[in-house]
Enzyme design. Sequence first.
Site, mmCIF file in Angstrom:
data_model
loop_
_atom_site.group_PDB
_atom_site.id
_atom_site.type_symbol
_atom_site.label_atom_id
_atom_site.label_comp_id
_atom_site.label_asym_id
_atom_site.label_seq_id
_atom_site.Cartn_x
_atom_site.Cartn_y
_atom_site.Cartn_z
ATOM 1 N N THR A 176 1.287 -1.643 0.138
ATOM 2 C CA THR A 176 -0.038 0.576 0.074
ATOM 3 C C THR A 176 0.938 1.824 0.396
ATOM 4 O OG1 THR A 176 -1.682 -1.132 1.029
ATOM 5 C CG2 THR A 176 -1.705 1.405 0.996
ATOM 6 N N SER A 220 1.783 -7.768 -0.202
ATOM 7 C CA SER A 220 2.093 -8.860 0.434
ATOM 8 C C SER A 220 1.658 -10.020 0.565
ATOM 9 C CB SER A 220 2.197 -7.672 1.823
ATOM 10 O OG SER A 220 0.632 -7.806 2.649
ATOM 11 N N THR A 258 1.633 -4.198 4.442
ATOM 12 C CA THR A 258 0.407 -4.831 5.551
ATOM 13 C C THR A 258 -0.230 -6.384 5.899
ATOM 14 O OG1 THR A 258 -1.363 -3.409 6.332
ATOM 15 C CG2 THR A 258 1.139 -2.653 6.544
ATOM 16 N N ASP A 259 -0.176 -7.061 4.577
ATOM 17 C CA ASP A 259 -0.894 -7.799 5.465
ATOM 18 C C ASP A 259 -0.685 -8.418 6.377
ATOM 19 O OD1 ASP A 259 -2.976 -6.944 4.481
ATOM 20 O OD2 ASP A 259 -3.095 -8.048 2.308
#
Length: 319
Positions: free
Chosen positions: A11, A49, A81-82
């Site tokens: 992101t 990710s 960030t996942d």
Amino acid sequence: MSVALFTLGGTISMAGNHRLTGDDLTAAVPGLAEVGHAVEIQDVEKVPSANLTASTMLDVVDAASKAVADGASGVVVTQGTDNLEETAFLVDQVWPHPQPFVLTGAMRNPTLAGPDGPANLLAAVRVAGAPAARDLGALVVFKEEIHAARWVCKTHSTSTATFVSPNAGPIGHVVEDRVRILTRPLRLDGVHGRAEPAELDATRVALYTVTMDDDGLLLQGLADTHQGLVVAGFGVGHVPSALAPVLGELAAVMPVVLTSRTGGGSVLRNTYKSVGSESDLLQRGLVDGGFLDPYKARILLRLLLATDDDLEAAFAQYR
């Protein structure tokens, strides 16, 4: 003095159909030039990710080690960030240097009002170059908070305050231009052997979340396809009584690690005695995962199996 920056997409680098480079990211950070550390950029790959692999992260660790050998005072990785809590923990297990290895990202992309990427990147560079952050292993820096990789969790799907450490809180903060470490957790032993990509790819560890009325039917045949299992049990490490013998049979042929699905706290050892309780499962051969959440336990077990490292000693550190 320099900080090595490795970009992995996510992101933080999404600008519509355009993916920002490391040069683009750093150009959008007010005050970065005044930090006092040159930023040496390496664009690795631009992927969500969810598509990152353990092998990719180990390649980044190798490249980061070379940067440190060439004089970098610390490392920053930007990514989605996942699964950042998982990649950070993986790095923490294999990062051998005192120099900080900092991971960060963003929850709001640069096309939205109030993108958080620039502030997160600025704080991450400050931490990576700070002498106070040495010997802390891998760190996650978000919203000016500094989290140890072994405790940090993503807890919200959209909030910019998604990263927290339920069992310990942040170990420090970035306040104005100062990196302030409030507590220095003992750095634990990582995985001693080197996980070669072929060995890691061949090592399959399943994660099984226990649910109400669970009879373990989905675990049939697991021993034929996987080398290990992590169980995310109820509360302090409980499962329905019908599931207990199924897990005991699996523990006889592969490592089965017991964790809690709650997101905080440790599994217990001796408080409850019924069939399917934590003491019953440990007597059946399951490994006590302690304070490790299921996702980190899976990362650790996979690395241990791929390197033939001491499994019992490694998990004992988290109890």
